[in-house]
Design a protein around this motif. Structure first.
Motif, PDB file in Angstrom:
ATOM      1  N   VAL A 149       0.830  -1.201   0.000  1.00 52.55           N
ATOM      2  CA  VAL A 149       0.000   0.000   0.000  1.00 52.55           C
ATOM      3  C   VAL A 149       0.868   1.255   0.000  1.00 52.55           C
ATOM      4  CG1 VAL A 149      -1.870  -1.176   1.241  1.00 52.55           C
ATOM      5  CG2 VAL A 149      -0.138   0.095   2.540  1.00 52.55           C
ATOM      6  N   ALA A 150       0.274   2.354  -0.460  1.00 53.09           N
ATOM      7  CA  ALA A 150       0.837   3.697  -0.296  1.00 53.09           C
ATOM      8  C   ALA A 150      -0.158   4.495   0.529  1.00 53.09           C
ATOM      9  CB  ALA A 150       1.083   4.358  -1.640  1.00 53.09           C
ATOM     10  N   LEU A 151       0.338   5.373   1.396  1.00 55.07           N
ATOM     11  CA  LEU A 151      -0.503   6.057   2.393  1.00 55.07           C
ATOM     12  C   LEU A 151      -0.465   7.564   2.179  1.00 55.07           C
ATOM     13  CD1 LEU A 151       0.783   3.982   5.452  1.00 55.07           C
ATOM     14  CD2 LEU A 151      -1.339   3.607   4.169  1.00 55.07           C
ATOM     15  N   ASN A 152      -1.647   8.122   1.898  1.00 51.41           N
ATOM     16  CA  ASN A 152      -1.787   9.557   1.650  1.00 51.41           C
ATOM     17  C   ASN A 152      -2.732  10.160   2.685  1.00 51.41           C
ATOM     18  OD1 ASN A 152      -4.206  11.195  -0.134  1.00 51.41           O
ATOM     19  ND2 ASN A 152      -2.220  12.186   0.102  1.00 51.41           N
ATOM     20  N   ILE A 153      -2.364  11.326   3.236  1.00 50.09           N
ATOM     21  CA  ILE A 153      -3.232  12.019   4.173  1.00 50.09           C
ATOM     22  C   ILE A 153      -4.374  12.678   3.400  1.00 50.09           C
ATOM     23  CG2 ILE A 153      -3.376  13.897   5.844  1.00 50.09           C
ATOM     24  CD1 ILE A 153      -0.505  13.329   6.587  1.00 50.09           C
ATOM     25  N   LYS A 154      -5.588  12.307   3.754  1.00 46.85           N
ATOM     26  CA  LYS A 154      -6.770  12.817   3.039  1.00 46.85           C
ATOM     27  C   LYS A 154      -6.775  14.346   3.014  1.00 46.85           C
ATOM     28  CE  LYS A 154     -11.825  12.816   3.206  1.00 46.85           C
ATOM     29  NZ  LYS A 154     -11.994  14.261   3.370  1.00 46.85           N
ATOM     30  N   GLY A 155      -7.117  14.900   1.841  1.00 42.73           N
ATOM     31  CA  GLY A 155      -7.216  16.342   1.682  1.00 42.73           C
ATOM     32  C   GLY A 155      -5.896  17.037   1.423  1.00 42.73           C
ATOM     33  N   THR A 156      -4.812  16.271   1.287  1.00 41.45           N
ATOM     34  CA  THR A 156      -3.487  16.850   1.024  1.00 41.45           C
ATOM     35  C   THR A 156      -2.804  16.041  -0.081  1.00 41.45           C
ATOM     36  OG1 THR A 156      -2.135  15.468   2.499  1.00 41.45           O
ATOM     37  CG2 THR A 156      -3.333  17.299   3.505  1.00 41.45           C
ATOM     38  N   ASP A 157      -1.637  16.525  -0.497  1.00 38.66           N
ATOM     39  CA  ASP A 157      -0.811  15.745  -1.423  1.00 38.66           C
ATOM     40  C   ASP A 157       0.362  15.092  -0.689  1.00 38.66           C
ATOM     41  OD1 ASP A 157       0.774  17.921  -0.866  1.00 38.66           O
ATOM     42  OD2 ASP A 157       0.942  18.633  -2.941  1.00 38.66           O
ATOM     43  N   LEU A 158       0.211  14.930   0.630  1.00 35.76           N
ATOM     44  CA  LEU A 158       1.282  14.371   1.456  1.00 35.76           C
ATOM     45  C   LEU A 158       1.175  12.848   1.552  1.00 35.76           C
ATOM     46  CD1 LEU A 158       1.266  16.957   4.394  1.00 35.76           C
ATOM     47  CD2 LEU A 158       2.840  16.869   2.433  1.00 35.76           C
ATOM     48  N   TYR A 159       2.299  12.184   1.291  1.00 33.77           N
ATOM     49  CA  TYR A 159       2.390  10.732   1.380  1.00 33.77           C
ATOM     50  C   TYR A 159       3.457  10.354   2.405  1.00 33.77           C
ATOM     51  CZ  TYR A 159      -0.436  10.004  -2.830  1.00 33.77           C
ATOM     52  OH  TYR A 159      -1.464   9.972  -3.747  1.00 33.77           O
ATOM     53  N   LEU A 160       3.211   9.264   3.135  1.00 29.55           N
ATOM     54  CA  LEU A 160       4.206   8.738   4.062  1.00 29.55           C
ATOM     55  C   LEU A 160       5.289   8.021   3.266  1.00 29.55           C
ATOM     56  CD1 LEU A 160       1.567   9.120   5.820  1.00 29.55           C
ATOM     57  CD2 LEU A 160       2.478   7.300   7.287  1.00 29.55           C
TER      58      LEU A 160
END
Length: 258
Positions: A149-160
């Motif tokens: 999986v890839a993890l993105n913070i909802k409402g942003t373009d930020l990924y872990l």
């Protein structure tokens, strides 16, 4: 003089001919030195390799021509090399999740430090928690135990993402990815830093382990309001999470202004 030279050349080349064969040289006004050199080269090669294949004296002009062409004309063979394209992590879809750690703490985004913290939220403060868009991939060597999986913070373009410098520990980062097509990830590329192996056991007990550094897990500290970090399995940190599927329209998850 010219006749004598032609005679001497004829005698020299006849001495190189196999037994039973003769060579007649005639004057040609446009003969070039290159042609003469080619004939000499052909005869040398002919002497060393072709004489063993001659059977008797029934040897025609076309036989001699074929042998001379085989020795003079050098064939260049070009081999096409094709490399196997790198294996791809194939994107299959995306789902939105509420995330809490094993202590029931939610994740909030602290924007001035660009860190995720695990916090025990009080009633009415659920709007501060972040939800994670979880994109799933088919691993080139799929495992029945984990999903990539890839993890993105909802409402942003930020990924872990997980990074490692030399022999130092792995660190967790939040990276902006403006073009999500960059997350069409090839095995072995630097972009695998955005991928984690999600493994769920028991009653929704999930670990998130780095794909390129598979000894390192996303974890939370024992203390409240501390950063989410990467850790080894032996570390005194919480490595398990509860992931609850969230409805996009009904979700109250948003980025915290902290």
């Amino acid at each position: 003089m010219e006749s004598q030279m032609k005679c001497n050349m004829s005698e020299m080349w006849r001495s190189k001919m196999p037994s039973g064969m003769d060579l007649e040289i005639s004057h040609h006004p446009i003969m070039k030195m290159k042609h003469v050199v080619n004939i000499i080269i052909a005869m040398e090669r002919f002497k060393s390799s072709a004489t063993e294949s001659l059977l008797g004296t029934e040897f025609r002009d076309e036989n001699l021509l074929n042998i001379m062409l085989d020795n003079i004309v050098e064939e260049q063979i070009v081999f096409e090399r094709s490399s196997t394209p790198p294996a791809q992590f194939t994107w299959t879809g995306k789902e939105l999740y509420n995330v809490t750690d094993s202590e029931k703490r939610s994740l909030i985004l602290v924007q001035n430090s660009m860190e995720l913290h695990a916090v025990m939220l009080q009633g009415g403060s659920d709007c501060q928690k972040v939800c994670l868009n979880m994109s799933t991939y088919v691993h080139p060597a799929p495992s029945s135990e984990a999903r990539t999986v890839a993890l993105n913070i909802k409402g942003t373009d930020l990924y872990l993402s997980c990074h490692k410098d030399g022999e130092g520990p792995c660190t967790l980062h939040l990276e902006a990815v403006e073009d999500s097509s960059l997350l069409n990830i090839a095995s072995g590329s630097d972009m695998v830093r955005f991928l984690f192996n999600k493994q769920t056991t028991g009653l929704n007990i999930t670990t998130l382990r780095s794909v390129p550094f598979n000894d390192w897990y996303i974890s939370t500290a024992k203390q409240d309001k501390k950063p989410v970090e990467m850790c080894l399995e032996t570390a005194q940190r919480h490595r398990t999470f509860n992931l609850d599927l969230a409805l996009e329209a009904a979700s109250e998850c948003q980025v915290s202004p902290s």
